[in-house]
Design an enzyme around this catalytic site. Structure first.
Site, mmCIF file in Angstrom:
data_model
loop_
_atom_site.group_PDB
_atom_site.id
_atom_site.type_symbol
_atom_site.label_atom_id
_atom_site.label_comp_id
_atom_site.label_asym_id
_atom_site.label_seq_id
_atom_site.Cartn_x
_atom_site.Cartn_y
_atom_site.Cartn_z
ATOM 1 N N SER A 40 -26.480 -83.566 -32.436
ATOM 2 C CA SER A 40 -27.669 -82.828 -31.972
ATOM 3 C C SER A 40 -27.716 -82.615 -30.452
ATOM 4 O O SER A 40 -28.067 -81.517 -30.010
ATOM 5 C CB SER A 40 -28.938 -83.523 -32.452
ATOM 6 O OG SER A 40 -28.987 -83.502 -33.848
ATOM 7 N N LYS A 94 -36.291 -90.585 -41.762
ATOM 8 C CA LYS A 94 -36.855 -89.309 -42.220
ATOM 9 C C LYS A 94 -38.071 -89.477 -43.129
ATOM 10 O O LYS A 94 -38.966 -88.650 -43.135
ATOM 11 C CB LYS A 94 -35.799 -88.519 -42.994
ATOM 12 C CG LYS A 94 -34.830 -87.759 -42.130
ATOM 13 C CD LYS A 94 -33.940 -86.905 -43.011
ATOM 14 C CE LYS A 94 -32.842 -86.266 -42.217
ATOM 15 N NZ LYS A 94 -31.967 -85.429 -43.014
ATOM 16 N N ASN A 115 -37.651 -83.975 -40.817
ATOM 17 C CA ASN A 115 -36.525 -84.134 -39.882
ATOM 18 C C ASN A 115 -36.841 -83.554 -38.509
ATOM 19 O O ASN A 115 -35.990 -83.564 -37.631
ATOM 20 C CB ASN A 115 -35.240 -83.491 -40.436
ATOM 21 C CG ASN A 115 -35.282 -81.986 -40.332
ATOM 22 O OD1 ASN A 115 -36.340 -81.380 -40.447
ATOM 23 N ND2 ASN A 115 -34.136 -81.374 -40.098
ATOM 24 N N LYS A 137 -31.624 -93.774 -59.811
ATOM 25 C CA LYS A 137 -32.011 -92.846 -58.730
ATOM 26 C C LYS A 137 -31.983 -91.406 -59.216
ATOM 27 O O LYS A 137 -32.868 -90.604 -58.912
ATOM 28 C CB LYS A 137 -31.004 -92.974 -57.570
ATOM 29 C CG LYS A 137 -31.428 -93.901 -56.475
ATOM 30 C CD LYS A 137 -30.524 -93.640 -55.273
ATOM 31 C CE LYS A 137 -30.763 -94.633 -54.180
ATOM 32 N NZ LYS A 137 -29.803 -94.471 -53.079
#
Ligand code: NAP
Length: 501
Positions: free
Chosen positions: A243, A297, A318, A385
């Site tokens: 980033s 997040k 985010n 999950k």
């Protein structure tokens, strides 16, 4: 713009090597720190005999092991080194950085320009106590470097800037380690005398040092000041983040007075309370927003004052924009994922899509695909999950390892294929790919994964993770600045960064 200086710290085991590094450092540095503690005595003499006369200033250091140096040096050896060095330095511009310890000898006091204190263990006296300890010895400048295991460990050393200014002195406050990188980047903007940088990757002389080229070109540390808007990536480990290499060049290209920094955070609550929220923070860094990634997040959501609808549906944010001290949350992952997919595949309505993985990225993908009326099936190794995700989004789930026949699109939302030990791995054998029309791998490092290479062999269209990375960052940039993101610049910068990793 600020008056701060960059010091490139160099070490070597031979005079030849040190002299070569001086040549390389001259164009980038204001000060060049020569670390003499790795050089054998005859090489030290060779350095002084051949030291080039340069426009920049040398900073001489001879650091004992307990102060982060390479070898054990007795106090008598230190004193002998300094008498020799001061005799031989001749007409060169130089400063002396002397490491403090409680056995400090007063007869060296006259030569000191900077007195420094290093705590590599985190068990030392603490920055404020160290500052007071050193106060008597420093004419003007103290360097206090302490280890930061978590970002809030760097607050106390940072507050020394104001303390020194109130006494008409300078300080070089450094929080060492990845969690303290921000102090190296923002120091000059807030009045630190100088900041240290490495000459090249792998040439760091202390933990958390950034290369001089990145300090100047990516973080523009000399161009920023206290009015500069500060953005950053909040992550459990910022060392892998692309980033800063995406957003900083974008700010520069768009002419926005902003900088984007790594914020390695282990305790989100403490970070927000002590460094961000106006009513409780202990530092004012002019934060205007954050990119947020693993593992924060989901947990960031309860700290947000406002959230857009997608944040609630996906269960993750985010992106944060700070408006009048309030935290506004967004999710740009879903949009960043779907944009390149639609551009390549076209209308997704009715497309049969297999999403592999049941983590945060998979959630964003599924949300976006459902929003486009695609028929989504999740494949995951963890049945519980997968079932939970399938129920939540009203989609099908299957075990990983089953076939992809009948599917149009395959999405890899697992780390399989990532550079390092997972690089040779893939979510599907080449034979399982045959019927697919498109493969989308979210991995961006490497840009060409095994999955993408095998899709190419079969002539299947593909999209790499770099496309999503840039698309989600472009949306972040637009949320923060209201300006169209310079996508080509972002992409070129991240490609360049990936090529050196
Ligand atoms: P995450 O929350 O940790 O989820 C990872 C998922 O992959 C989990 O379902 C995990 O299963 C599964 N997984 C991990 N190792 C596996 C293996 N050896 N075999 C099968 N499944 C495995 O991570 P995430 O945030 O979703 O990210 C996933 C990947 O997408 C990462 O590599 C990330 O770099 C990439 N990504 C790229 C972008 C982009 O912009 N291009 C954006 C976001 C993410 P368990 O739950 O059983 O461990």
């Amino acid at each position: 713009m600020n008056d701060g200086k960059i010091c490139i710290s160099i070490y070597a085991v031979t005079a030849d090597e040190l002299l070569e590094k001086i040549d390389q450092a001259v164009p980038l540095a204001d000060f060049i720190e020569l670390r003499f503690d790795l050089l054998p005595p005859d090489e030290i003499d060779a350095v002084f005999n051949r030291l080039p006369l340069i426009e920049k200033t040398y900073l001489l250091t001879y650091r004992p092991k307990e102060q982060g140096g390479a070898i054990r040096i007795t106090m008598d050896e230190r004193i002998a080194f300094w008498f020799n060095a001061l005799l031989k330095i001749g007409d060169h511009k130089f400063l002396v950085d002397h490491e403090f310890d409680t056995d400090f000898r007063m007869n060296l006091r006259k030569s000191i320009s900077i007195i420094s204190y290093h705590d590599f263990t985190g068990n030392g006296d603490g920055p404020k106590t160290a500052y007071k300890l050193l106060e008597d010895f420093s004419k003007k400048t103290q360097k206090i470097a302490v280890r930061a295991d978590t970002i809030t460990d760097s607050i106390e050393v940072w507050t020394l800037i104001d303390l020194a200014a109130s006494k008409n002195k300078f300080v070089i406050p450094i929080a060492m380690g990845e969690a303290g990188k921000w102090t190296r980047i923002l120091g000059l903007a807030h009045g630190a005398f100088m900041t240290y940088a490495s000459l090249a990757p792998g040439g760091e002389t202390a933990p958390g040092q950034i290369t001089a080229a990145d300090m100047l070109d990516i973080y523009r540390v000399k161009k920023i000041d206290k009015t500069t808007d500060v953005y950053g990536i909040i992550a459990g480990d910022t060392s892998y983040s692309m980033s800063p290499y995406i957003h900083n060049p974008a700010f520069k290209t768009a002419g926005v007075n902003a900088v984007f920094i790594p914020l390695q955070v282990s305790n989100l609550d403490e970070f927000l309370r002590r460094m961000v929220k106006p009513e409780t923070r202990e530092v004012d860094l002019n934060f205007k927003g954050f990119a947020v990634t693993n593992p924060h997040k989901e947990s960031i959501i309860r700290h947000l004052d406002f959230v857009e609808e997608s944040v609630r549906s996906i269960g993750a944010a985010n992106t944060v924009k700070i408006i009048d001290g309030k935290l506004h949350g967004y999710n740009t992952d879903a949009g960043g994922f779907i944009t390149p997919l639609e551009e390549t595949y076209g209308n997704l309505s009715g497309a049969k899509v297999a999403v592999v993985g049941a983590g945060g990225a998979a959630r964003g993908c599924i949300y976006a695909l459902k929003d486009r009326d695609a028929e989504v099936t999740v494949f995951a190794r963890d049945r519980v999950k997968a079932r939970r995700l399938a129920d939540e989004f009203a989609i099908e789930c299957r075990n990983l390892g089953t076939d992809f026949s009948g599917f149009d699109i395959l999405i890899n939302a697992t780390p399989l294929g990532t550079k390092g030990e997972l690089e040779k791995e893939t979510v599907a054998k080449i034979d399982q790919l045959r019927e697919l029309k498109l493969v989308y791998d979210l991995i961006y490092n490497p840009t060409e994964t095994r999955l993408l290479a095998e899709s190419a062999i079969l002539g299947i269209q593909s999209i790499g993770g770099l496309e999503m990375l840039i698309a989600q960052a472009a949306r972040q940039f637009e949320i923060w600045t209201g300006i169209e993101a310079p996508i080509a610049v972002m992409k070129e910068s991240v490609r360049k960064r990936l090529s050196v990793l």
